[in-house]
Design a protein around this motif. Structure first.
Motif: not given
Length: 618
Positions: A288-310
């Protein structure tokens, strides 16, 4: 006598002091960043199937970790109160890594969403809490998603097989993730006990638009595992496991996985009669095919944030901590954890006063053998002090999004102070572009030691020999082009032989490289792809390079390919397919398979024509 007693007492006190220092140093070396992770496998199950919860403690020996209490759950039943325990001891980068793994077995009580609550682990008296885990439970008798089993056009139906006997199941660890969060998609082949498979291979292409993809390793010779699915017992092997990272928010689709195989089932002529083996029937399986929903990143990230999630941990070290002016210092920043390490950018390091900071070198050590992508990325900065004194190095800051908690985390490490001795080297007074100091050139320009030369010589552009020298390469190139054109018009002489296309070396170059690397699955896949691409080209087949067996059976005899050569070709392809998918142990070494593939290609090269005409019909 008193002197001897006093001497012995001093020796004992000194030994106790050295032992205390040694124990303290050993404990300080063993202590590091502690990281706790929890995961459940699988997270999409049917009622009655089993779930394994694994809690991993990294960065601490088992002696300082308290055995955690059983986790609290919603709609899940704990099968054991005492966890299974496994210690971890590994060396990486010259440092000893220690840890411990706890695991429990759970079963869902009813269909619908279930949840494993956060679990607390105590390490050296400090409490660590894991993130909650969501589990989706489907009904016990759920039918497999269609389509799962079809037969190629022209294949006769086999009543011993139906869509419940074998199918591919696709599962994702989660269907709601943040942008750039890791979600693992796994494809499993399930088949009833007693069914035999052969000549299995991937069919068509697979894609996941909108995702960054990282392949995880699966066994090249898998051992089937017994699992419950749809209320029945099945043998199952993992066909593909891939870590996906959504690159944009929104609803994203993952393609189904398709394979072609030949399956042999059992059947009964009478209800009370014995079971009889059917014949091998070609089938096509589609997940079967899969459908995934990607949520946007939360607002107000810290200045050092550069996209790392985990989930990440960071360690910083500077060596040496005492140098002379101008000597380099290595500042090492090691980021370890689960996430998209391939796109992880380097933490920013500010340049302190009196110290120059250069761009880092980057090394990645990614582990692909587990159920999730994890590993270590090391950034090594070079610092060069320009002045003496005690320099306070700036802190290293790394920020990431912890998806389980839905909040940003900031890691901060203070490098040790850098002690610099000596004096700075004198800087040059000027550069050539800015003009040299007069004192530097005054002595060489003294008149007594000067050698004067003529200045009334004829300029180069007025010398006719200059233009003649420039024409010589042009005339030579024109003569060579004329000679080649004349030789092409005459054609090859009778004693000239056109160079042969070394087909076996060209087609199997990738397989040879994979064999040297020890990548078994990639090696067999490269051998099969090389053979099939060669056959598709020589038979003039348009479209996909995968030529079905039925097409080969029709067209190879038309080109007078001997029967023994056809059998040798099928034998190599069968061994490659079995080594990748079939649940059996290969009896021929990979080196022998590669040698047989070379021999088959050499013989086929002399029987099959080079493609000149229109593509044949399949």
């Amino acid at each position: 006598m008193r002197t001897l007693q006093a001497t012995l007492m001093r020796i004992a006190v000194l030994a106790l002091a050295m032992a205390a220092v040694w124990v303290g140093v050993g404990r300080a070396q063993s202590e590091g960043a502690v990281r706790i992770t929890a995961e459940a496998d699988p997270t999409d199950v049917a009622v009655g199937e089993e779930i394994q919860l694994t809690v991993r403690v990294d960065g601490a020996p088992a002696t300082v970790v308290q055995t955690p209490d059983p986790p609290s759950t919603t709609h899940l039943e704990l099968q054991q109160r005492t966890p299974r325990t496994r210690q971890i001891r590994a060396s990486r980068g010259g440092r000893l890594r220690q840890g411990v793994v706890f695991s429990w077995r759970l079963r869902p009580r009813r269909q619908g969403p279930a949840r494993i609550q956060p679990l607390t682990v105590v390490v050296r008296g400090k409490k660590y809490t894991t993130a909650p885990i969501r589990v989706q439970v489907s009904p016990r008798g759920e039918q497999p998603d269609a389509p799962t089993l079809t037969r190629p056009d022209g294949a006769s139906p086999d009543q011993s097989l139906d869509a419940r006997d074998l199918f591919i199941r696709a599962r994702a660890t989660d269907d709601q993730v943040y942008q750039n969060e890791q979600v693992v998609v796994e494809y499993r082949l399930l088949y009833r006990p007693g069914i035999r498979l052969r000549h299995s291979r991937l069919a068509g292409s697979w894609d996941a638009p909108g995702f960054w993809r990282e392949e995880l390793n699966v066994a090249s010779r898998p051992t089937p595992q017994r699992r419950q699915a749809h209320g029945q017992a099945y043998e199952t092997v993992v066909l593909k496991r891939v870590a996906l990272f959504p690159t944009r928010p929104g609803s994203l689709q993952v393609d189904p996985l398709r394979i072609e195989t030949e399956a042999q089932g059992t059947m009964r002529i009478r209800d009370d009669g014995p079971s009889l083996r059917g014949r091998f029937s070609p089938v096509q399986l589609v997940s079967e095919g899969l459908s995934l929903n990607a949520r946007p990143l939360p607002e107000a990230p810290p200045p050092a944030f550069d996209g790392a999630v985990g989930q990440f941990a960071m360690a910083v070290d500077a060596a040496p901590d005492s140098v002379s002016v101008g000597e380099p210092v290595s500042l090492t920043v090691e980021v370890e954890g689960k996430g998209n390490l391939a796109t992880l950018s380097s933490p920013s390091v500010d340049s302190p006063s009196g110290v120059e900071v250069y761009e880092p070198t980057v090394e990645a050590d990614i582990e692909r053998n587990e159920s999730r992508l994890r590993g270590t990325k090391t950034f090594t900065y070079t610092l060069v002090p320009q002045s003496s004194g005690l320099h306070d190095l700036p802190p290293v800051v790394f920020a990431y999004l912890e998806p389980g908690a839905g909040r940003y985390e900031v890691l901060r490490a203070e490098p040790p102070a850098l002690r610099v001795t000596g004096e700075a080297a004198p800087r040059p007074m000027g550069r050539t572009g800015n003009g040299l100091p007069v004192d530097d050139v005054a002595e060489p320009m003294e008149a007594d030691g000067a050698q004067w030369g003529r200045t009334n010589r004829r300029p180069l552009y007025r010398n006719p020999w200059t233009y003649l020298a420039l024409l010589i390469p042009v005339l030579g190139g024109g003569a060579g082009a004329a000679y080649r054109r004349w030789g092409h018009q005459l054609g090859p002489s009778s004693n000239q032989v056109a160079p042969a296309d070394d087909a076996d070396t060209t087609r199997l170059r990738e397989a040879q490289r994979r064999l040297r690397e020890g990548a078994d699955a990639a090696f067999y896949d490269a051998v099969a792809r090389g053979l099939r691409a060669f056959l598709a080209e020589r038979l003039g087949r348009s479209g996909p390079t995968d030529v079905p067996r039925a097409v080969l059976d029709r067209h190879l005899p038309r080109h007078d390919v001997p029967a023994d050569l056809q059998d040798a070709l099928y034998d190599v392809l069968d061994r490659c397919d079995e080594a990748q998918y079939a649940p059996s142990t290969a009896s021929v070494a990979p080196e022998d398979v590669l040698a047989n593939a070379h021999a088959v290609l050499r013989r086929l090269d002399s029987h099959l024509p080079r493609p000149e005409g229109p593509a044949l019909r399949p």
